[in-house]
Enzyme design. Structure first.
Site, PDB file in Angstrom:
ATOM      1  N   HIS A  64       0.824  -1.220   0.000  1.00 18.84           N
ATOM      2  CA  HIS A  64       0.000   0.000   0.000  1.00 18.84           C
ATOM      3  C   HIS A  64       0.857   1.269   0.000  1.00 18.84           C
ATOM      4  O   HIS A  64       0.505   2.277   0.612  1.00 18.84           O
ATOM      5  CB  HIS A  64      -0.955   0.009   1.190  1.00 18.84           C
ATOM      6  CG  HIS A  64      -1.882  -1.169   1.239  1.00 18.84           C
ATOM      7  ND1 HIS A  64      -3.029  -1.231   0.476  1.00 18.84           N
ATOM      8  CD2 HIS A  64      -1.809  -2.338   1.926  1.00 18.84           C
ATOM      9  CE1 HIS A  64      -3.642  -2.383   0.710  1.00 18.84           C
ATOM     10  NE2 HIS A  64      -2.917  -3.078   1.574  1.00 18.84           N
ATOM     11  N   ASN A  71     -10.060  -3.695   1.554  1.00 17.75           N
ATOM     12  CA  ASN A  71      -9.685  -3.583   0.142  1.00 17.75           C
ATOM     13  C   ASN A  71     -10.929  -3.286  -0.681  1.00 17.75           C
ATOM     14  O   ASN A  71     -12.048  -3.289  -0.161  1.00 17.75           O
ATOM     15  CB  ASN A  71      -9.025  -4.867  -0.360  1.00 17.75           C
ATOM     16  CG  ASN A  71      -7.580  -5.005   0.088  1.00 17.75           C
ATOM     17  OD1 ASN A  71      -6.858  -4.023   0.214  1.00 17.75           O
ATOM     18  ND2 ASN A  71      -7.153  -6.231   0.341  1.00 17.75           N
ATOM     19  N   TYR A 118       0.352  -5.503  10.847  1.00 17.12           N
ATOM     20  CA  TYR A 118       0.108  -4.111  10.462  1.00 17.12           C
ATOM     21  C   TYR A 118       0.578  -3.140  11.544  1.00 17.12           C
ATOM     22  O   TYR A 118       1.151  -2.091  11.245  1.00 17.12           O
ATOM     23  CB  TYR A 118      -1.368  -3.892  10.133  1.00 17.12           C
ATOM     24  CG  TYR A 118      -1.705  -4.253   8.706  1.00 17.12           C
ATOM     25  CD1 TYR A 118      -2.221  -3.324   7.829  1.00 17.12           C
ATOM     26  CD2 TYR A 118      -1.482  -5.541   8.222  1.00 17.12           C
ATOM     27  CE1 TYR A 118      -2.518  -3.649   6.511  1.00 17.12           C
ATOM     28  CE2 TYR A 118      -1.773  -5.883   6.916  1.00 17.12           C
ATOM     29  CZ  TYR A 118      -2.286  -4.940   6.070  1.00 17.12           C
ATOM     30  OH  TYR A 118      -2.572  -5.271   4.773  1.00 17.12           O
TER      31      TYR A 118
END
Length: 503
Positions: free
Chosen positions: A77, A150, A360
């Protein structure tokens, strides 16, 4: 949270630009520690043609900061755009969750959204054939909630250990440093469960027309817990109010060269002119019993839950109505993690989600440091009360004189036993082991349904897009692609084979 500027009014008709308002005057220039600067052009030299002196403190300050302007790029990303807005509840779902920001019809919560391509680097084109990241940060009364989704309802793989490899084959060959279709199709034909996502990606949905014209999905199943402790499993769907628009492969390729920042520009310009994009949130809701007995594993992120079986239920709507004032401060430094949850929302046993709960947050520690939550874009609405201290770039008073340990008898923070853990009462049992998913015919049922749902022209685009990409691979890999497609649909496989033969 970064507040809106108070002294600069945006003209809805103003063009997209970096021009400053005409009435803006920041006054005297200083260096990084506030000392006034007399000259920002000529260095301090020994005579007009002599060498520069090391005691030119302003030059040293300016260059040393310049040398450190970049922070580590996101591994995934990396290329993205963002905007501020708000989320508003439009339907009563208080029976499903105790989450405060979802508690009352009409309740508004400030938020920030970041859209992105998934696998390419920061300098890549917005129109690459790739899934799009759909990350939302809600600044709720009970802390920040991040929905890191997403624009596709499914994903490539269902085990977190495969995530690194799945991304690696979408980046660059370790020898040539070029994108490699051989790497890509070699890996995915050996992970055939990925073909559900690949059919989405190689259809025209793989090249959305900017960020405003695509849906967003949690992809994972999440758990909601209400005030009575009753749990439900839900899929989150954010459906664009602008309508779905996609680019053909030809148009996406044209824009890749003509305007590689097409989606970023489109989002910024729309908000700048007052054409605020919005998305409506829906849930698919299952009881625990329904989830455990559904015909597909609802915790397998390569699968969808049929809307015929569990229809969409409206929840609310978010609107993006303010552009960032500074891209780096508000978009590049925005840190999203699925582990950022609030009471009433909890993870499910989805393996990929479980892996992302760690990964993450961990990557933000790498990129931004242990105090990234103190950055204005990431800070919650209410100041955290914690025993955490110190670390690089600790802002503010760093907890002051208050006790940095628990328990203590000096008035430091203490837990609230009235807060019920979201997973309290969850019954789990099993034997520790490594349980691999087995690929079966069931894994090809939903890709088959997707292919047959496409209109004839969309089917042809899908066939052409796959054939164009696969024909650049080695013959053994081409044969494996056709073989896997044959497990999905014989006609699809034969059409792709015909496309390969015609090259």
């Amino acid at each position: 949270m970064i507040p809106p500027p108070k002294d600069v009014k945006q003209d809805p008709q103003a063009p997209s630009s970096t021009e400053q308002p005409a009435n803006l005057n920041l006054g005297r220039m200083t260096n990084s520690v506030g000392a006034p600067v007399s000259d920002d052009i000529a260095p301090l030299t020994l005579g007009a043609r002599g060498p520069i002196l090391l005691e030119d403190l302003h030059l040293v300050d300016k260059l040393s900061h310049f040398d450190r302007e970049r922070i580590p790029e996101r591994v995934v990303h990396a290329k993205g755009a963002g905007a501020h807005g708000y989320f508003e509840v439009t339907k009563d779902i208080s029976h499903l969750t105790r989450a405060d920001f979802l508690s009352t019809v009409g309740k508004r919560t400030p938020m920030f959204a970041r859209f992105s391509t998934v696998a390419r680097e920061s300098g890549s084109a917005d129109t690459e054939r790739n899934p799009r990241g759909f990350a939302l940060k809600f600044y709720t009364e009970e802390g920040n909630f991040d929905m890191v989704g997403n624009n596709t309802p499914v994903f490539f793989v269902r085990d977190p250990a495969a995530f690194k490899d799945m991304i690696a084959v979408q980046k660059r060959d370790p020898r040539t440093h070029l994108p490699s279709t051989n790497m890509f199709w070699d890996y995915f034909t050996l992970q055939p469960v990925s073909f559900h996502q690949l059919l989405v990606m190689f259809s025209n949905r793989g090249t959305p027309d900017g960020f405003r014209h695509m849906h967003g999905f949690s992809s994972h199943t999440y758990k909601l817990i209400n005030h009575e402790g009753t749990a439900h499993y839900v899929k989150w769907h954010f459906r664009t109010d602008q309508g779905i628009k996609n680019l053909s492969a030809r148009e996406a390729e044209r824009l890749r060269g003509a305007d590689p920042d097409y989606a970023t520009r489109d989002l910024f310009d729309a908000i700048e002119r007052g054409d605020y994009p919005s998305w409506t949130l829906y849930f698919q809701v299952l009881t625990e019993e329904q989830a455990l007995n559904y015909k597909y594993d609802v915790f397998d992120v390569t699968k969808v839950i049929s809307k015929q079986d569990y229809p969409l239920q409206e929840v609310g709507r978010f609107v993006l109505n303010r552009n960032p004032e500074n891209y780096f401060a508000e978009v590049e430094q925005a840190a999203f993690a699925p582990s950022h949850m609030v009471p009433g929302i909890a993870p499910s046993p989805d393996r990929m989600l479980q892996g992302r709960l760690f990964s993450y947050a961990d990557t933000q520690l790498h990129r931004l440091g242990p105090n990234s939550a103190q950055l204005p874009i990431n800070s919650p609405r209410h100041r955290p009360v914690t025993t955490q201290r110190d670390g690089p770039m600790a802002f503010g008073e760093n907890g002051g004189r208050h006790a940095n340990y628990y328990p203590n008898s000096f008035g430091g923070p203490h837990p609230d036993p009235g807060i019920t853990e979201v997973q309290a009462g969850c019954k789990l049992a099993g034997t520790v082991g490594r349980y691999q998913y087995e690929v079966s015919d069931k894994d090809f049922e939903q890709p088959r349904a997707l292919y047959r749902l496409l209109a004839p022209d969309e089917q042809q685009d899908l066939v052409d897009n796959i054939a164009a990409d696969v024909r650049t691979t080695h013959p053994p890999i081409q044969r494996r692609v056709v073989e896997v497609l044959g497990r999905i649909d014989k006609e699809l496989a034969s059409r792709v084979q015909a496309g390969l033969n015609s090259s």
